[in-house]
Motif scaffolding. Sequence first.
Motif, PDB file in Angstrom:
ATOM      1  N   UNK A 114      60.915  -4.441 -25.876  1.00 52.38           N
ATOM      2  CA  UNK A 114      59.609  -5.042 -25.672  1.00 52.38           C
ATOM      3  C   UNK A 114      58.520  -4.055 -26.090  1.00 52.38           C
ATOM      4  N   UNK A 115      57.587  -4.510 -26.893  1.00 50.88           N
ATOM      5  CA  UNK A 115      56.520  -3.644 -27.411  1.00 50.88           C
ATOM      6  C   UNK A 115      55.686  -3.055 -26.273  1.00 50.88           C
ATOM      7  N   UNK A 116      55.245  -1.818 -26.489  1.00 50.61           N
ATOM      8  CA  UNK A 116      54.351  -1.169 -25.543  1.00 50.61           C
ATOM      9  C   UNK A 116      55.015  -0.616 -24.306  1.00 50.61           C
ATOM     10  N   UNK A 117      56.342  -0.478 -24.319  1.00 49.16           N
ATOM     11  CA  UNK A 117      57.006   0.052 -23.128  1.00 49.16           C
ATOM     12  C   UNK A 117      57.671   1.405 -23.356  1.00 49.16           C
ATOM     13  N   UNK A 118      58.382   1.581 -24.450  1.00 50.01           N
ATOM     14  CA  UNK A 118      59.059   2.852 -24.731  1.00 50.01           C
ATOM     15  C   UNK A 118      58.236   3.669 -25.705  1.00 50.01           C
ATOM     16  N   UNK A 119      57.701   4.794 -25.242  1.00 48.07           N
ATOM     17  CA  UNK A 119      56.854   5.603 -26.125  1.00 48.07           C
ATOM     18  C   UNK A 119      57.563   6.825 -26.672  1.00 48.07           C
ATOM     19  N   UNK A 120      58.827   7.015 -26.321  1.00 48.76           N
ATOM     20  CA  UNK A 120      59.553   8.186 -26.793  1.00 48.76           C
ATOM     21  C   UNK A 120      60.964   7.801 -27.212  1.00 48.76           C
ATOM     22  N   UNK A 121      61.444   8.490 -28.254  1.00 47.36           N
ATOM     23  CA  UNK A 121      62.779   8.218 -28.784  1.00 47.36           C
ATOM     24  C   UNK A 121      63.357   9.522 -29.312  1.00 47.36           C
ATOM     25  N   UNK A 122      64.655   9.725 -29.152  1.00 42.72           N
ATOM     26  CA  UNK A 122      65.325  10.905 -29.702  1.00 42.72           C
ATOM     27  C   UNK A 122      66.516  10.465 -30.540  1.00 42.72           C
ATOM     28  N   UNK A 123      66.556  10.932 -31.792  1.00 47.82           N
ATOM     29  CA  UNK A 123      67.711  10.737 -32.655  1.00 47.82           C
ATOM     30  C   UNK A 123      68.562  11.999 -32.572  1.00 47.82           C
ATOM     31  N   UNK A 124      69.884  11.832 -32.485  1.00 49.24           N
ATOM     32  CA  UNK A 124      70.792  12.981 -32.423  1.00 49.24           C
ATOM     33  C   UNK A 124      71.898  12.812 -33.458  1.00 49.24           C
ATOM     34  N   UNK A 125      72.213  13.901 -34.145  1.00 54.52           N
ATOM     35  CA  UNK A 125      73.261  13.868 -35.167  1.00 54.52           C
ATOM     36  C   UNK A 125      73.612  15.302 -35.539  1.00 54.52           C
ATOM     37  N   UNK A 126      74.651  15.450 -36.352  1.00 52.81           N
ATOM     38  CA  UNK A 126      75.058  16.769 -36.828  1.00 52.81           C
ATOM     39  C   UNK A 126      74.479  17.036 -38.208  1.00 52.81           C
TER      40      UNK A 126
END
Length: 161
Positions: free
Chosen positions: A1-13
């Motif tokens: 839902x728009x306007x709720x999650x303001x942070x994201x982390x991508x993880x990989x090698x």
Amino acid sequence: MAGTDRQLTLRFLAEPADVNFGGKVHGGAVMKWIDLAGYACAAGWSGKYCITAYAGGIRFVKPIHVGNIVEVTAKVIYTGRTSMHLGIDVRAGDPKVQDRDLTTHCVLIMVAVDDAGLPSPVPEWIPTSEIDIELRESAVRLMDMRKKIGAEMEAHVTLGV
């Protein structure tokens, strides 16, 4: 839902294909990862397709090695009518341990667009914590500085330099 999650982390090698001639991950690969995380964060916040309008203040603090686990964190720190300013941190380290060192930091500006490719409104982000208020104020100061730099750079465009 728009306007709720303001942070994201991508993880990989970090992979061998990401290495430069010096044996470390090259800056272009890091910038690609920053753009990917920025897009995912901005699209999640706005609920729309987003384009990168600006990447600035990129600081390569420490090298990333092949085999490191890489974490690219994007966080909304300011919203305009159609744009989102994101603080981006890249951290990396040995995947066998918990510690991750800051390797790169920058600010991205992403713009939400509609199906015709025109800027489209985004949900407003309102900071509540002291840290978030300072991040927003920092984004505003950076906007003012970019305007001055843009005016100065206009001479280079005009003069063909």
